[in-house]
Write a protein that holds these residues in place. Sequence first.
Motif, mmCIF file in Angstrom:
data_model
loop_
_atom_site.group_PDB
_atom_site.id
_atom_site.type_symbol
_atom_site.label_atom_id
_atom_site.label_comp_id
_atom_site.label_asym_id
_atom_site.label_seq_id
_atom_site.Cartn_x
_atom_site.Cartn_y
_atom_site.Cartn_z
ATOM 1 N N UNK A 303 0.811 -1.232 0.000
ATOM 2 C CA UNK A 303 0.000 0.000 0.000
ATOM 3 C C UNK A 303 0.840 1.276 0.000
ATOM 4 N N UNK A 304 2.034 1.252 0.634
ATOM 5 C CA UNK A 304 2.794 2.498 0.797
ATOM 6 C C UNK A 304 4.120 2.535 0.033
ATOM 7 N N UNK A 305 4.473 1.444 -0.642
ATOM 8 C CA UNK A 305 5.840 1.444 -1.204
ATOM 9 C C UNK A 305 5.910 1.270 -2.722
ATOM 10 N N UNK A 306 4.818 1.597 -3.431
ATOM 11 C CA UNK A 306 4.837 1.491 -4.894
ATOM 12 C C UNK A 306 5.897 2.420 -5.491
ATOM 13 N N UNK A 307 6.225 3.502 -4.781
ATOM 14 C CA UNK A 307 7.245 4.437 -5.288
ATOM 15 C C UNK A 307 8.594 3.747 -5.485
ATOM 16 N N UNK A 308 8.799 2.614 -4.793
ATOM 17 C CA UNK A 308 10.092 1.933 -4.915
ATOM 18 C C UNK A 308 10.299 1.304 -6.303
ATOM 19 N N UNK A 309 9.202 1.021 -6.998
ATOM 20 C CA UNK A 309 9.335 0.422 -8.331
ATOM 21 C C UNK A 309 10.081 1.403 -9.238
ATOM 22 N N UNK A 310 9.701 2.657 -9.148
ATOM 23 C CA UNK A 310 10.352 3.700 -9.945
ATOM 24 C C UNK A 310 11.736 4.041 -9.369
ATOM 25 N N UNK A 311 11.796 4.152 -8.052
ATOM 26 C CA UNK A 311 13.058 4.544 -7.404
ATOM 27 C C UNK A 311 14.167 3.523 -7.693
ATOM 28 N N UNK A 312 13.822 2.243 -7.625
ATOM 29 C CA UNK A 312 14.827 1.201 -7.879
ATOM 30 C C UNK A 312 15.355 1.310 -9.314
ATOM 31 N N UNK A 313 14.449 1.601 -10.247
ATOM 32 C CA UNK A 313 14.889 1.714 -11.648
ATOM 33 C C UNK A 313 15.825 2.913 -11.828
#
Length: 327
Positions: A303-313
């Motif tokens: 719920x709170x960490x979808x931003x990591x998909x972009x950040x990791x890339x």
Amino acid sequence: MQPFQFSQATTVDTAIKAQTAGQGRFLAGGTNLIDMMKLDVERPSSLIDINDLKLSAITPTPDGGLLLGALSRNSDVAHHPTVQRDYPVLSQAILSGASPQLRNMASTAGNLLQRTRCVYFRDTAFPCNKREHGSGCSAIDGFNRSLAILGTSKDCIATNPSDQNVALTALEATIHIQGSSGKRDVPIHNFYVLPGSAPHIETVLQPGDLITGVTLPPPRVGVRSVYLKLRDREAYEFALASAAVQLGTEGNRITFARVALGGVGTRPWRSVEAERALEGRTVDLATFRHAAAEAVRDAHPQSENAFKVDLAQRCIVRALTLATNSA
Ligand SMILES: Cc1cc2nc3c(=O)[nH]c(=O)nc-3n(C[C@H](O)[C@H](O)[C@H](O)COP(=O)(O)OP(=O)(O)OC[C@H]3O[C@@H](n4cnc5c(N)ncnc54)[C@H](O)[C@@H]3O)c2cc1C
Ligand code: SF4
């Protein structure tokens, strides 16, 4: 109730015997284990201080690699001239973590086995499958901003918090273990297990197993390595996403690639998908972006960490750019 035991091992054999005998723990730098005991998360029946074992040396191996003794301190590894020259990704990863005081105490083996920073794991007021098997996972419907998007299960989404371990994964290090049934060597990518339905089991270690050292393979000629860590603040903070990359090129062609991620996986995350997307391709932004997209293809955000998909890339692309000087 049994009285708490504390002993000091002077040989590897006595350490292994003492630990096999009960629910004891080896004590190295103590920077993680003592914290866990103060929080009542770990309740060992005994502590076996292993600091007198002769396992602190950092020595070249006959084939040109480097052996890090289990008790070599993170500071000594990070500042070792051979590590700085041949394995800069490891030096950078260690120096990006904790503080100088902690790194002076923290050991190579203790760092391999540090526990997750998931807040519910560290707070005994909340259910946590990793702390108490079968009790439930508070993070899946709770505070999960810092937790994993790769390798998760319905029972645990905790990240492996280490920086060192990400670099060791990109370097394809081997872990040396000695136990009651002898010695064995385990490649780091086989050392950590996915949480599945048993998140309390984190590695292939058995009771009594002592890590004696970690070997780095000989450095590859012409290969450059970089560690990049992204976090909420510049110091004293764990990774939201990090990338350790090793990259070899001939002209404008990528001949060799190793990619490992931190802050996003339930174990130090090697991305063979990204490596495949790099090897044989040209050095350019499109290649890097494609490799980064491959690395998170199977991401399962919460719920709170979808931003990591972009950040990791972004982290992978930037690390590859730095490794090829193509900024
Ligand atoms: C405030 C703070 C900030 C931090 N920030 C970071 C960070 O940004 N990045 C990061 O990567 N880390 C960070 N750390 C974690 C730190 O790196 C670890 O605490 C440290 O590496 C643990 O090493 P140790 O030798 O102290 O382990 P210990 O606490 O002594 O042991 C940890 C575990 O390893 C086991 N163990 C130790 N040696 C052996 C052996 N030879 N064989 C088998 N089992 C063994 C112990 O029994 C125990 O279960 C931070 C820690 C703190 C307290
Ligand atoms: S994510 Fe893992 S460590 Fe965190 S509460 Fe859930 S089971 Fe425990």
